[in-house]
Design a protein around this motif. Sequence first.
Motif, PDB file in Angstrom:
ATOM      1  N   PRO A   1     -23.790 -27.505 -69.730  1.00 43.61           N
ATOM      2  CA  PRO A   1     -22.330 -27.474 -69.612  1.00 43.61           C
ATOM      3  C   PRO A   1     -21.600 -28.574 -70.384  1.00 43.61           C
ATOM      4  O   PRO A   1     -20.548 -28.320 -70.968  1.00 43.61           O
ATOM      5  CB  PRO A   1     -22.077 -27.586 -68.103  1.00 43.61           C
ATOM      6  N   VAL A   2     -22.136 -29.788 -70.413  1.00 43.76           N
ATOM      7  CA  VAL A   2     -21.439 -30.859 -71.128  1.00 43.76           C
ATOM      8  C   VAL A   2     -21.487 -30.606 -72.630  1.00 43.76           C
ATOM      9  O   VAL A   2     -20.493 -30.804 -73.342  1.00 43.76           O
ATOM     10  CB  VAL A   2     -22.032 -32.229 -70.773  1.00 43.76           C
ATOM     11  N   LEU A   3     -22.617 -30.151 -73.116  1.00 43.72           N
ATOM     12  CA  LEU A   3     -22.704 -29.785 -74.536  1.00 43.72           C
ATOM     13  C   LEU A   3     -21.731 -28.660 -74.858  1.00 43.72           C
ATOM     14  O   LEU A   3     -21.086 -28.649 -75.916  1.00 43.72           O
ATOM     15  CB  LEU A   3     -24.129 -29.354 -74.877  1.00 43.72           C
ATOM     16  N   ARG A   4     -21.595 -27.726 -73.934  1.00 47.58           N
ATOM     17  CA  ARG A   4     -20.707 -26.572 -74.172  1.00 47.58           C
ATOM     18  C   ARG A   4     -19.248 -27.017 -74.307  1.00 47.58           C
ATOM     19  O   ARG A   4     -18.533 -26.544 -75.191  1.00 47.58           O
ATOM     20  CB  ARG A   4     -20.842 -25.567 -73.020  1.00 47.58           C
ATOM     21  N   VAL A   5     -18.780 -27.907 -73.446  1.00 50.79           N
ATOM     22  CA  VAL A   5     -17.389 -28.339 -73.543  1.00 50.79           C
ATOM     23  C   VAL A   5     -17.175 -29.223 -74.771  1.00 50.79           C
ATOM     24  O   VAL A   5     -16.089 -29.231 -75.356  1.00 50.79           O
ATOM     25  CB  VAL A   5     -16.902 -29.041 -72.257  1.00 50.79           C
TER      26      VAL A   5
ATOM     27  N   ASP B   1     -11.710 -26.245 -65.917  1.00 49.34           N
ATOM     28  CA  ASP B   1     -11.923 -24.990 -65.190  1.00 49.34           C
ATOM     29  C   ASP B   1     -13.323 -24.448 -65.446  1.00 49.34           C
ATOM     30  O   ASP B   1     -14.001 -23.959 -64.530  1.00 49.34           O
ATOM     31  CB  ASP B   1     -10.881 -23.954 -65.597  1.00 49.34           C
ATOM     32  N   TYR B   2     -13.774 -24.522 -66.697  1.00 49.05           N
ATOM     33  CA  TYR B   2     -15.130 -24.069 -67.018  1.00 49.05           C
ATOM     34  C   TYR B   2     -16.164 -24.910 -66.266  1.00 49.05           C
ATOM     35  O   TYR B   2     -17.100 -24.371 -65.654  1.00 49.05           O
ATOM     36  CB  TYR B   2     -15.357 -24.161 -68.523  1.00 49.05           C
ATOM     37  N   LEU B   3     -15.999 -26.225 -66.314  1.00 49.94           N
ATOM     38  CA  LEU B   3     -16.966 -27.107 -65.662  1.00 49.94           C
ATOM     39  C   LEU B   3     -16.951 -26.941 -64.144  1.00 49.94           C
ATOM     40  O   LEU B   3     -17.999 -27.035 -63.494  1.00 49.94           O
ATOM     41  CB  LEU B   3     -16.676 -28.560 -66.034  1.00 49.94           C
ATOM     42  N   ARG B   4     -15.786 -26.695 -63.584  1.00 46.06           N
ATOM     43  CA  ARG B   4     -15.722 -26.470 -62.134  1.00 46.06           C
ATOM     44  C   ARG B   4     -16.565 -25.260 -61.747  1.00 46.06           C
ATOM     45  O   ARG B   4     -17.246 -25.274 -60.705  1.00 46.06           O
ATOM     46  CB  ARG B   4     -14.281 -26.261 -61.686  1.00 46.06           C
ATOM     47  N   GLY B   5     -16.506 -24.226 -62.556  1.00 41.41           N
ATOM     48  CA  GLY B   5     -17.333 -23.056 -62.289  1.00 41.41           C
ATOM     49  C   GLY B   5     -18.817 -23.353 -62.395  1.00 41.41           C
ATOM     50  O   GLY B   5     -19.621 -22.887 -61.582  1.00 41.41           O
TER      51      GLY B   5
ATOM     52  N   PHE C   1     -20.225 -26.311 -62.010  1.00 42.39           N
ATOM     53  CA  PHE C   1     -20.635 -27.322 -61.039  1.00 42.39           C
ATOM     54  C   PHE C   1     -20.353 -26.910 -59.607  1.00 42.39           C
ATOM     55  O   PHE C   1     -20.466 -27.721 -58.691  1.00 42.39           O
ATOM     56  CB  PHE C   1     -19.916 -28.650 -61.319  1.00 42.39           C
ATOM     57  N   ALA C   2     -19.973 -25.672 -59.396  1.00 41.67           N
ATOM     58  CA  ALA C   2     -19.669 -25.204 -58.039  1.00 41.67           C
ATOM     59  C   ALA C   2     -20.884 -25.398 -57.135  1.00 41.67           C
ATOM     60  O   ALA C   2     -22.009 -25.059 -57.486  1.00 41.67           O
ATOM     61  CB  ALA C   2     -19.267 -23.732 -58.071  1.00 41.67           C
ATOM     62  N   GLY C   3     -20.654 -25.960 -55.971  1.00 40.43           N
ATOM     63  CA  GLY C   3     -21.737 -26.199 -55.033  1.00 40.43           C
ATOM     64  C   GLY C   3     -22.367 -27.570 -55.146  1.00 40.43           C
ATOM     65  O   GLY C   3     -23.129 -27.988 -54.264  1.00 40.43           O
TER      66      GLY C   3
ATOM     67  N   GLY D   1     -18.582 -31.829 -57.252  1.00 44.53           N
ATOM     68  CA  GLY D   1     -18.570 -31.005 -58.460  1.00 44.53           C
ATOM     69  C   GLY D   1     -17.204 -30.961 -59.126  1.00 44.53           C
ATOM     70  O   GLY D   1     -17.104 -31.040 -60.357  1.00 44.53           O
ATOM     71  N   THR D   2     -16.153 -30.832 -58.325  1.00 43.53           N
ATOM     72  CA  THR D   2     -14.799 -30.799 -58.886  1.00 43.53           C
ATOM     73  C   THR D   2     -14.450 -32.128 -59.528  1.00 43.53           C
ATOM     74  O   THR D   2     -13.857 -32.171 -60.612  1.00 43.53           O
ATOM     75  CB  THR D   2     -13.777 -30.460 -57.788  1.00 43.53           C
ATOM     76  N   LEU D   3     -14.820 -33.217 -58.879  1.00 43.62           N
ATOM     77  CA  LEU D   3     -14.569 -34.545 -59.444  1.00 43.62           C
ATOM     78  C   LEU D   3     -15.306 -34.706 -60.767  1.00 43.62           C
ATOM     79  O   LEU D   3     -14.735 -35.188 -61.757  1.00 43.62           O
ATOM     80  CB  LEU D   3     -15.013 -35.618 -58.456  1.00 43.62           C
ATOM     81  N   GLN D   4     -16.567 -34.329 -60.797  1.00 45.43           N
ATOM     82  CA  GLN D   4     -17.337 -34.426 -62.031  1.00 45.43           C
ATOM     83  C   GLN D   4     -16.687 -33.611 -63.148  1.00 45.43           C
ATOM     84  O   GLN D   4     -16.571 -34.072 -64.291  1.00 45.43           O
ATOM     85  CB  GLN D   4     -18.759 -33.928 -61.800  1.00 45.43           C
TER      86      GLN D   4
END
Length: 225
Positions: free
Chosen positions: A72-76, A124-128, A130-132, A136-139
């Motif tokens: 995910p971090v590479l993707r963003v 928004d992408y990362l929240r999805g 990192f859900a659970g 996760g939202t903070l990250q």
Amino acid sequence: MRDALVAAAFQLFLERGYEQTTIDDIVALAGVGRRSFFRYFPSKEDVVFPDHERCLADMTAFLASGDDEHEPVLRVCDAARLVLRMYNENPTFSVQRYRLTKKVPGLRAYELSVVWRYERALADYLRGRFAGRPDGTLQADVIAAAVVAAHNNALRSWLRSDGQRDAATEVDHALGYVRSAFGQPPAPAAALLTQRPEDVVVVVSRRDAPLWRVVQELESALGRD
């Protein structure tokens, strides 16, 4: 017609100044009517940033096309490079806009609102993804803000050089900081997870790894991510 309006607007902005140029001036120079202007641009501010809506749509589509196999971090970080590509398509125009925006407070405020929309798309992408997760939202929000800050720092450095420096190298270097801080380290050097028959989990991690990363790897090993 859209390109003609942008060209006419910037010619007048450079000759007269932004505040002294009206929409009537722009359409007169472009040889079109006011209705044609508003068909493409809701306001005079929008003609200064003609490609951001397209770029935001491209970024949103790029993120949506990813799957769980994409780190995910590479993707963003890759998504942020779409903004660089937009600026790099026309360096002369980008430098002119940078100089103009620095002089006009209203344009700086408008630009900040655009940047916020990019950041929200990344978050928004990362929240999805990192859900659970714990926090996760903070990250997601912190990483999205870091990506935007790193990208914009490098982009401004390139613009201040009048487009003479290597923009891609600048941005890659800046985003490298984000990936080293928040991204998934390459295996096996960074983390080794071993599931033993007696149900003992051993986690080996780098000394400088953040605590949340160690916890994340432990949860993954236990099947709780």
